[in-house]
Design an enzyme around this catalytic site. Sequence first.
Site, PDB file in Angstrom:
ATOM      1  N   GLY A  21       0.820  -1.087  -0.035  1.00 33.12           N
ATOM      2  CA  GLY A  21      -0.023  -0.087  -0.040  1.00 33.12           C
ATOM      3  C   GLY A  21       0.838   1.294   0.012  1.00 33.12           C
ATOM      4  O   GLY A  21       1.984   1.495  -0.660  1.00 33.12           O
ATOM      5  N   ASP A  41       6.153  -4.113   9.535  1.00 35.22           N
ATOM      6  CA  ASP A  41       4.890  -4.365   9.432  1.00 35.22           C
ATOM      7  C   ASP A  41       4.333  -5.425  10.234  1.00 35.22           C
ATOM      8  O   ASP A  41       5.307  -6.317  10.725  1.00 35.22           O
ATOM      9  CB  ASP A  41       4.472  -4.749   7.813  1.00 35.22           C
ATOM     10  CG  ASP A  41       3.133  -4.387   7.539  1.00 35.22           C
ATOM     11  OD1 ASP A  41       2.890  -3.417   6.779  1.00 35.22           O
ATOM     12  OD2 ASP A  41       2.219  -5.294   7.770  1.00 35.22           O
ATOM     13  N   ASP A  67       4.470  -5.338  15.779  1.00 28.96           N
ATOM     14  CA  ASP A  67       3.141  -4.705  16.096  1.00 28.96           C
ATOM     15  C   ASP A  67       3.254  -3.325  16.765  1.00 28.96           C
ATOM     16  O   ASP A  67       3.621  -3.162  17.797  1.00 28.96           O
ATOM     17  CB  ASP A  67       2.294  -5.851  17.114  1.00 28.96           C
ATOM     18  CG  ASP A  67       0.832  -5.417  17.327  1.00 28.96           C
ATOM     19  OD1 ASP A  67       0.558  -4.145  17.055  1.00 28.96           O
ATOM     20  OD2 ASP A  67       0.063  -6.414  18.065  1.00 28.96           O
ATOM     21  N   VAL A  68       2.700  -2.413  16.038  1.00 31.14           N
ATOM     22  CA  VAL A  68       2.747  -1.065  16.527  1.00 31.14           C
ATOM     23  C   VAL A  68       2.189  -0.825  17.653  1.00 31.14           C
ATOM     24  O   VAL A  68       2.522   0.163  18.486  1.00 31.14           O
ATOM     25  CB  VAL A  68       2.586  -0.111  15.580  1.00 31.14           C
ATOM     26  CG1 VAL A  68       3.237  -0.032  14.057  1.00 31.14           C
ATOM     27  CG2 VAL A  68       1.136  -0.213  15.033  1.00 31.14           C
ATOM     28  N   TYR A 162     -12.710   5.254  12.719  1.00 27.07           N
ATOM     29  CA  TYR A 162     -11.585   5.640  11.901  1.00 27.07           C
ATOM     30  C   TYR A 162     -11.438   7.229  11.828  1.00 27.07           C
ATOM     31  O   TYR A 162     -10.321   7.786  12.029  1.00 27.07           O
ATOM     32  CB  TYR A 162     -11.693   5.229  10.715  1.00 27.07           C
ATOM     33  CG  TYR A 162     -10.627   5.525   9.753  1.00 27.07           C
ATOM     34  CD1 TYR A 162      -9.407   4.613   9.512  1.00 27.07           C
ATOM     35  CD2 TYR A 162     -10.703   6.407   8.684  1.00 27.07           C
ATOM     36  CE1 TYR A 162      -8.357   4.998   8.730  1.00 27.07           C
ATOM     37  CE2 TYR A 162      -9.661   6.720   7.497  1.00 27.07           C
ATOM     38  CZ  TYR A 162      -8.705   5.971   7.582  1.00 27.07           C
ATOM     39  OH  TYR A 162      -7.469   6.197   6.719  1.00 27.07           O
ATOM     40  N   LYS A 166      -8.111   9.246  13.236  1.00 25.61           N
ATOM     41  CA  LYS A 166      -7.342  10.335  12.186  1.00 25.61           C
ATOM     42  C   LYS A 166      -7.427  11.899  12.633  1.00 25.61           C
ATOM     43  O   LYS A 166      -6.200  12.158  12.516  1.00 25.61           O
ATOM     44  CB  LYS A 166      -7.677  10.021  10.973  1.00 25.61           C
ATOM     45  CG  LYS A 166      -7.552   8.599  10.338  1.00 25.61           C
ATOM     46  CD  LYS A 166      -5.874   8.410  10.080  1.00 25.61           C
ATOM     47  CE  LYS A 166      -5.627   6.966   9.812  1.00 25.61           C
ATOM     48  NZ  LYS A 166      -4.056   6.641   9.755  1.00 25.61           N
ATOM     49  N   ALA A 196      -5.458   4.392  -4.277  1.00 24.73           N
ATOM     50  CA  ALA A 196      -5.762   3.199  -4.880  1.00 24.73           C
ATOM     51  C   ALA A 196      -4.641   2.352  -4.127  1.00 24.73           C
ATOM     52  O   ALA A 196      -3.407   2.122  -4.522  1.00 24.73           O
ATOM     53  CB  ALA A 196      -5.681   3.178  -6.340  1.00 24.73           C
TER      54      ALA A 196
HETATM   55  N1  LIG Z   1      -5.529   4.318   1.025  1.00 28.39           N
HETATM   56  C1  LIG Z   1      -6.344   5.313   0.898  1.00 28.39           C
HETATM   57  O1  LIG Z   1      -7.027   5.802   0.618  1.00 28.39           O
HETATM   58  C2  LIG Z   1      -5.898   6.315   2.256  1.00 28.39           C
HETATM   59  C3  LIG Z   1      -6.553   7.497   2.602  1.00 28.39           C
HETATM   60  C4  LIG Z   1      -6.226   8.247   3.665  1.00 28.39           C
HETATM   61  C5  LIG Z   1      -5.207   7.694   4.735  1.00 28.39           C
HETATM   62  N2  LIG Z   1      -4.794   6.560   4.304  1.00 28.39           N
HETATM   63  C6  LIG Z   1      -3.893   6.051   5.624  1.00 28.39           C
HETATM   64  O2  LIG Z   1      -2.715   5.495   5.015  1.00 28.39           O
HETATM   65  C7  LIG Z   1      -2.006   4.529   5.778  1.00 28.39           C
HETATM   66  C8  LIG Z   1      -1.848   3.546   4.845  1.00 28.39           C
HETATM   67  O3  LIG Z   1      -3.100   2.912   4.405  1.00 28.39           O
HETATM   68  P1  LIG Z   1      -2.980   1.835   3.074  1.00 28.39           P
HETATM   69  O4  LIG Z   1      -4.213   2.338   1.980  1.00 28.39           O
HETATM   70  O5  LIG Z   1      -1.755   1.728   2.643  1.00 28.39           O
HETATM   71  O6  LIG Z   1      -3.599   0.439   3.787  1.00 28.39           O
HETATM   72  P2  LIG Z   1      -2.762  -1.085   3.799  1.00 28.39           P
HETATM   73  O7  LIG Z   1      -3.808  -1.922   4.450  1.00 28.39           O
HETATM   74  O8  LIG Z   1      -2.673  -1.242   2.332  1.00 28.39           O
HETATM   75  O9  LIG Z   1      -1.563  -1.019   4.430  1.00 28.39           O
HETATM   76  C9  LIG Z   1      -1.491  -0.665   5.762  1.00 28.39           C
HETATM   77  C10 LIG Z   1      -0.337  -1.662   6.529  1.00 28.39           C
HETATM   78  O10 LIG Z   1      -0.378  -1.343   7.927  1.00 28.39           O
HETATM   79  C11 LIG Z   1      -0.260  -2.729   8.352  1.00 28.39           C
HETATM   80  N3  LIG Z   1      -0.696  -2.704   9.929  1.00 28.39           N
HETATM   81  C12 LIG Z   1      -1.979  -2.701  10.414  1.00 28.39           C
HETATM   82  N4  LIG Z   1      -2.072  -2.824  11.677  1.00 28.39           N
HETATM   83  C13 LIG Z   1      -0.593  -3.031  11.938  1.00 28.39           C
HETATM   84  C14 LIG Z   1      -0.002  -3.137  13.418  1.00 28.39           C
HETATM   85  N5  LIG Z   1      -0.753  -3.211  14.516  1.00 28.39           N
HETATM   86  N6  LIG Z   1       1.572  -3.034  13.433  1.00 28.39           N
HETATM   87  C15 LIG Z   1       2.140  -3.001  12.394  1.00 28.39           C
HETATM   88  N7  LIG Z   1       1.543  -2.992  11.304  1.00 28.39           N
HETATM   89  C16 LIG Z   1       0.176  -2.685  10.891  1.00 28.39           C
HETATM   90  C17 LIG Z   1      -0.928  -3.619   7.780  1.00 28.39           C
HETATM   91  O11 LIG Z   1      -0.192  -4.822   7.788  1.00 28.39           O
HETATM   92  C18 LIG Z   1      -0.503  -2.946   6.169  1.00 28.39           C
HETATM   93  O12 LIG Z   1       0.325  -3.594   5.703  1.00 28.39           O
HETATM   94  C19 LIG Z   1      -3.187   4.286   6.873  1.00 28.39           C
HETATM   95  O13 LIG Z   1      -2.818   4.628   8.079  1.00 28.39           O
HETATM   96  C20 LIG Z   1      -4.260   4.700   6.302  1.00 28.39           C
HETATM   97  O14 LIG Z   1      -5.342   4.988   7.330  1.00 28.39           O
HETATM   98  C21 LIG Z   1      -5.156   5.585   3.336  1.00 28.39           C
END
Ligand SMILES: NC(=O)c1ccc[n+]([C@@H]2O[C@H](COP(=O)([O-])OP(=O)(O)OC[C@H]3O[C@@H](n4cnc5c(N)ncnc54)[C@H](O)[C@@H]3O)[C@@H](O)[C@H]2O)c1
Length: 258
Positions: A21, A41, A67-68, A162, A166, A196
């Site tokens: 992501g 991760d 695990d964060v 959520y 945020k 995406a």
């Molecule tokens: N994709 C979007 O449209 C979007 C929009 C706004 C904000 N965000 C934010 O961007 C960030 C990344 O989102 P993304 O779309 O890449 O999501 P994603 O689910 O593809 O990636 C998130 C990653 O965080 C990891 N993760 C979750 N919990 C964890 C934990 N306890 N310890 C360690 N790792 C953990 C997951 O394993 C995953 O690899 C997130 O904070 C999300 O809220 C995303």
Amino acid sequence: MSTDATLFAGRTAIVTGAARGLGLAMATALARSGASIALLDRLDAVRGAASALATQTGARTVGVAVDVTDPLSVQRAFDQVVETLGVATVLVNSAGITSGDSALETSPEQWSRVLDVNVTGTFLVSREFASRAIAAELGGTVINIASMSSFVVNVPQTQTPYNVSKAAVAMLTKSLAIEWLPHGIRVNGIAPGYFASDMTRDFVATNPEMAEQWVSRIPAGRMGEPSELGDLLLYLASERSAYVVGQNFVIDGGYTIV
Ligand SMILES: NC(=O)c1ccc[n+]([C@@H]2O[C@H](COP(=O)([O-])OP(=O)(O)OC[C@H]3O[C@@H](n4cnc5c(N)ncnc54)[C@H](O)[C@@H]3O)[C@@H](O)[C@H]2O)c1
């Protein structure tokens, strides 16, 4: 002035949520700019992602399971980063999870989990990073990934935990920025709109009508590509933004202005 390929030469960056992501896309941007990268991760796939990134960019990388939400796990992960790549001076907090149920259907456990990962996780990792950078007298930059949901209730989906998490991340960014500026650590945030990523891809595939509604509300007429976060991230992570402190930058194709 350094070129983008050498902007972070000799520096180590940690990116959480980097197995996939947006986190992986931002790790890639930093790797292409000369940084050594620690990808953290919860998913074991993070190790393979780190190897692939090294092959793709030539950067030194390490993939570390963490695990964060667990302070001991975070501490151990940072120990491993120090052993392999040295003390980090850039941190990107991208680990995060979403919530889908309505407020009436959200269980206390679901509520706590979203707040734990998105807020407490960002806090614990930032604190570990800052304490080590300060002890090493290195300073550094932290970039927290918030969301446009820090500022608006995006519809039609329900995601109250959520949104609240945020909003808290955006305030955490401002608060830490003030506490740590005297130590040479600048904290800023990026607040993406719809991108995406792996998080959204499955949702879009199973809810095409909702995805159409999202896009119809985006003035740019499309979702963002993860790579489009790279330039803003490099700016905020580098000395090019030396006078930018505690800000949350919305990057959303215009979603929040209409
Ligand atoms: N994709 C979007 O449209 C979007 C929009 C706004 C904000 N965000 C934010 O961007 C960030 C990344 O989102 P993304 O779309 O890449 O999501 P994603 O689910 O593809 O990636 C998130 C990653 O965080 C990891 N993760 C979750 N919990 C964890 C934990 N306890 N310890 C360690 N790792 C953990 C997951 O394993 C995953 O690899 C997130 O904070 C999300 O809220 C995303």
